[in-house]
Design a protein around this motif. Structure first.
Motif, PDB file in Angstrom:
ATOM      1  N   LEU A 160     -41.982  67.410  22.781  1.00 26.45           N
ATOM      2  CA  LEU A 160     -41.601  67.480  21.376  1.00 26.45           C
ATOM      3  C   LEU A 160     -40.915  66.191  20.947  1.00 26.45           C
ATOM      4  CD1 LEU A 160     -40.188  71.116  21.252  1.00 26.45           C
ATOM      5  CD2 LEU A 160     -42.479  70.353  20.665  1.00 26.45           C
ATOM      6  N   PRO A 161     -41.060  65.794  19.679  1.00 29.53           N
ATOM      7  CA  PRO A 161     -40.383  64.585  19.188  1.00 29.53           C
ATOM      8  C   PRO A 161     -38.866  64.732  19.288  1.00 29.53           C
ATOM      9  CG  PRO A 161     -42.078  65.342  17.644  1.00 29.53           C
ATOM     10  CD  PRO A 161     -41.921  66.427  18.666  1.00 29.53           C
ATOM     11  N   GLY A 162     -38.184  63.629  19.659  1.00 31.48           N
ATOM     12  CA  GLY A 162     -36.737  63.637  19.741  1.00 31.48           C
ATOM     13  C   GLY A 162     -36.177  63.733  21.141  1.00 31.48           C
ATOM     14  N   TYR A 163     -37.002  64.144  22.107  1.00 27.08           N
ATOM     15  CA  TYR A 163     -36.526  64.283  23.481  1.00 27.08           C
ATOM     16  C   TYR A 163     -36.939  63.110  24.365  1.00 27.08           C
ATOM     17  CZ  TYR A 163     -35.222  69.125  22.552  1.00 27.08           C
ATOM     18  OH  TYR A 163     -34.636  70.256  22.056  1.00 27.08           O
ATOM     19  N   SER A 164     -37.835  62.238  23.909  1.00 24.32           N
ATOM     20  CA  SER A 164     -38.367  61.170  24.750  1.00 24.32           C
ATOM     21  C   SER A 164     -37.292  60.161  25.154  1.00 24.32           C
ATOM     22  CB  SER A 164     -39.517  60.450  24.032  1.00 24.32           C
ATOM     23  OG  SER A 164     -39.068  59.930  22.793  1.00 24.32           O
ATOM     24  N   GLU A 165     -36.316  59.860  24.246  1.00 23.68           N
ATOM     25  CA  GLU A 165     -35.286  58.864  24.558  1.00 23.68           C
ATOM     26  C   GLU A 165     -34.385  59.364  25.678  1.00 23.68           C
ATOM     27  OE1 GLU A 165     -33.422  55.273  24.415  1.00 23.68           O
ATOM     28  OE2 GLU A 165     -35.271  55.917  23.408  1.00 23.68           O
ATOM     29  N   ASP A 166     -34.016  60.672  25.628  1.00 28.70           N
ATOM     30  CA  ASP A 166     -33.186  61.234  26.693  1.00 28.70           C
ATOM     31  C   ASP A 166     -33.902  61.172  28.030  1.00 28.70           C
ATOM     32  OD1 ASP A 166     -31.276  61.761  24.818  1.00 28.70           O
ATOM     33  OD2 ASP A 166     -31.885  63.836  24.512  1.00 28.70           O
ATOM     34  N   ILE A 167     -35.203  61.448  28.029  1.00 25.23           N
ATOM     35  CA  ILE A 167     -35.978  61.401  29.263  1.00 25.23           C
ATOM     36  C   ILE A 167     -36.036  59.976  29.790  1.00 25.23           C
ATOM     37  CG2 ILE A 167     -38.275  61.749  30.237  1.00 25.23           C
ATOM     38  CD1 ILE A 167     -36.715  64.294  29.772  1.00 25.23           C
ATOM     39  N   ARG A 168     -36.153  58.976  28.885  1.00 28.30           N
ATOM     40  CA  ARG A 168     -36.229  57.571  29.313  1.00 28.30           C
ATOM     41  C   ARG A 168     -34.937  57.156  30.012  1.00 28.30           C
ATOM     42  NH1 ARG A 168     -34.645  52.722  27.143  1.00 28.30           N
ATOM     43  NH2 ARG A 168     -35.879  50.911  27.766  1.00 28.30           N
ATOM     44  N   GLN A 169     -33.774  57.490  29.421  1.00 31.97           N
ATOM     45  CA  GLN A 169     -32.502  57.134  30.034  1.00 31.97           C
ATOM     46  C   GLN A 169     -32.317  57.852  31.367  1.00 31.97           C
ATOM     47  OE1 GLN A 169     -29.250  57.658  27.346  1.00 31.97           O
ATOM     48  NE2 GLN A 169     -30.104  56.346  25.755  1.00 31.97           N
ATOM     49  N   GLN A 170     -32.756  59.103  31.445  1.00 30.36           N
ATOM     50  CA  GLN A 170     -32.642  59.843  32.700  1.00 30.36           C
ATOM     51  C   GLN A 170     -33.512  59.209  33.782  1.00 30.36           C
ATOM     52  OE1 GLN A 170     -33.539  63.996  32.342  1.00 30.36           O
ATOM     53  NE2 GLN A 170     -33.194  64.437  34.500  1.00 30.36           N
ATOM     54  N   LEU A 171     -34.721  58.770  33.399  1.00 29.31           N
ATOM     55  CA  LEU A 171     -35.612  58.128  34.369  1.00 29.31           C
ATOM     56  C   LEU A 171     -35.014  56.814  34.874  1.00 29.31           C
ATOM     57  CD1 LEU A 171     -39.144  58.729  32.774  1.00 29.31           C
ATOM     58  CD2 LEU A 171     -38.207  59.789  34.834  1.00 29.31           C
ATOM     59  N   LEU A 172     -34.399  56.041  33.966  1.00 28.96           N
ATOM     60  CA  LEU A 172     -33.777  54.783  34.379  1.00 28.96           C
ATOM     61  C   LEU A 172     -32.626  55.043  35.349  1.00 28.96           C
ATOM     62  CD1 LEU A 172     -33.697  52.869  30.970  1.00 28.96           C
ATOM     63  CD2 LEU A 172     -35.149  52.365  32.935  1.00 28.96           C
ATOM     64  N   LEU A 173     -31.830  56.069  35.054  1.00 34.78           N
ATOM     65  CA  LEU A 173     -30.711  56.404  35.940  1.00 34.78           C
ATOM     66  C   LEU A 173     -31.203  56.858  37.302  1.00 34.78           C
ATOM     67  CD1 LEU A 173     -27.689  56.830  36.367  1.00 34.78           C
ATOM     68  CD2 LEU A 173     -27.932  59.094  35.364  1.00 34.78           C
ATOM     69  N   GLU A 174     -32.223  57.718  37.307  1.00 34.94           N
ATOM     70  CA  GLU A 174     -32.758  58.198  38.586  1.00 34.94           C
ATOM     71  C   GLU A 174     -33.417  57.068  39.367  1.00 34.94           C
ATOM     72  OE1 GLU A 174     -32.169  61.057  39.835  1.00 34.94           O
ATOM     73  OE2 GLU A 174     -31.134  61.778  38.043  1.00 34.94           O
ATOM     74  N   SER A 175     -34.061  56.122  38.641  1.00 32.39           N
ATOM     75  CA  SER A 175     -34.681  54.981  39.317  1.00 32.39           C
ATOM     76  C   SER A 175     -33.626  54.129  40.014  1.00 32.39           C
ATOM     77  CB  SER A 175     -35.454  54.133  38.308  1.00 32.39           C
ATOM     78  OG  SER A 175     -35.984  52.977  38.911  1.00 32.39           O
ATOM     79  N   ALA A 176     -32.486  53.903  39.339  1.00 33.31           N
ATOM     80  CA  ALA A 176     -31.405  53.132  39.956  1.00 33.31           C
ATOM     81  C   ALA A 176     -30.841  53.867  41.174  1.00 33.31           C
ATOM     82  CB  ALA A 176     -30.299  52.883  38.929  1.00 33.31           C
ATOM     83  N   ARG A 177     -30.721  55.189  41.084  1.00 31.68           N
ATOM     84  CA  ARG A 177     -30.209  55.958  42.217  1.00 31.68           C
ATOM     85  C   ARG A 177     -31.171  55.912  43.400  1.00 31.68           C
ATOM     86  NH1 ARG A 177     -27.873  61.479  39.259  1.00 31.68           N
ATOM     87  NH2 ARG A 177     -26.051  60.500  38.293  1.00 31.68           N
ATOM     88  N   VAL A 178     -32.479  56.008  43.110  1.00 34.86           N
ATOM     89  CA  VAL A 178     -33.466  55.956  44.189  1.00 34.86           C
ATOM     90  C   VAL A 178     -33.454  54.593  44.867  1.00 34.86           C
ATOM     91  CG1 VAL A 178     -35.945  55.971  44.670  1.00 34.86           C
ATOM     92  CG2 VAL A 178     -34.956  57.743  43.233  1.00 34.86           C
ATOM     93  N   ASP A 179     -33.296  53.525  44.062  1.00 34.03           N
ATOM     94  CA  ASP A 179     -33.244  52.179  44.634  1.00 34.03           C
ATOM     95  C   ASP A 179     -32.016  52.025  45.535  1.00 34.03           C
ATOM     96  OD1 ASP A 179     -34.217  49.306  44.606  1.00 34.03           O
ATOM     97  OD2 ASP A 179     -32.172  49.044  43.885  1.00 34.03           O
TER      98      ASP A 179
END
Length: 278
Positions: free
Chosen positions: A69-88
């Motif tokens: 749904l529109p409006g949730y994509s930005e939250d998902i992007r920030q969460q993915l960036l945070l999880e990517s940093a944690r995985v690294d």
């Protein structure tokens, strides 16, 4: 029939009782019947509609369907960036742990003498340094040819008064999740870093401000020759007011919050991405 009689007839039909029966198609035997009037039918339909809307809302709120749904994509992007940093960060820790276990294994089987064993961090740094400094013959030949060809263009790296162009260091390794915006009066960049990442000075300067902020974080300001750099949201500080820091020297350690970084020149905020390669 007048309009008034039609209205009375309509309301009267709502009060009339009806019978809904379920019959066997072959024998016409009645298996089930329901008595209701028009008002009850309207109430049942409204209740079914509300239950359907409630179930649909729960599906959207508590399932991955909301991500489309529109409006949730930005939250998902920030969460993915945070999880990517944690995985690294986790991958680096696992690699260091694997090297540590390899060294222990070599010691136990007698391949390495205990009096010659270095610490894991020192061994890792020395190995990386040797790999970076090693140059093949082809590389050395290419460097010699390039220096001979470009020796007349070295003035490109200096300004007219022979003062070297400033070379900024990154304040920390990470990903910019919120850029500088003068239009929105946002004079900093927000950098998502791995946990325990070092915060380094972008230029040589003097620490002029260290303060503990609300939220269990620290703020540090460093005065350079023509610039003032500001670092916020650090978990630990390694310097004090008055300390001189070199460009690229560690000053603080990050926690779980992203780094807020600002760069000012003569009292004017400038976009760090214009002078620093993140």
């Amino acid at each position: 029939m007048t309009e008034e009689k039609k209205n009375k007839s309509f309301w009267r039909k709502l009060r009339d009782k009806y019978r809904i029966s379920v019959l066997d198609e072959r024998t016409l035997t009645e298996h089930l019947h329901i008595h209701l009037n028009g008002w009850i039918a309207i109430v049942v339909a409204a209740v079914l509609f509300l239950l359907t809307m409630g179930l649909f809302s729960l599906v959207i709120l508590y399932t991955p369907v909301k991500n489309y749904l529109p409006g949730y994509s930005e939250d998902i992007r920030q969460q993915l960036l945070l999880e990517s940093a944690r995985v690294d960060s986790l991958g680096t820790s696992m690699e260091l742990q694997r090297q540590y276990l390899d060294i222990i294994k070599q010691i136990m089987v007698g391949e390495v003498h205990t009096d010659t064993v270095q610490s894991l961090d020192s061994l890792y740094i020395v190995t990386k340094e040797q790999l970076l400094e090693a140059k093949s013959e082809a590389t050395q030949e290419f460097i010699a040819q390039y220096e001979a060809k470009e020796k007349d263009n070295l003035q490109l790296f200096y300004v007219a008064n022979t003062t070297p162009v400033l070379s900024f260091f990154r304040p920390a390794h990470g990903v910019i999740i919120q850029p500088f915006s003068e239009k929105e009066k946002r004079y900093n960049v927000l950098i998502q870093t791995p946990e325990n990442e070092n915060v380094t000075s972008v230029l040589t300067g003097t620490v002029v401000y260290v303060n503990y902020e609300i939220g269990n974080t620290y703020t540090v300001m460093v005065q350079h020759t023509n610039y003032l750099s500001v670092y916020r949201n650090m978990a630990q500080v390694l310097k004090q007011v008055g300390d001189i820091v070199q460009a690229g020297e560690s000053m603080a350690i990050m926690g779980t919050k992203p780094l807020l970084f600002e760069l000012w020149q003569a009292g004017v905020a400038i976009n760090p991405e214009e002078v620093i390669a993140f």
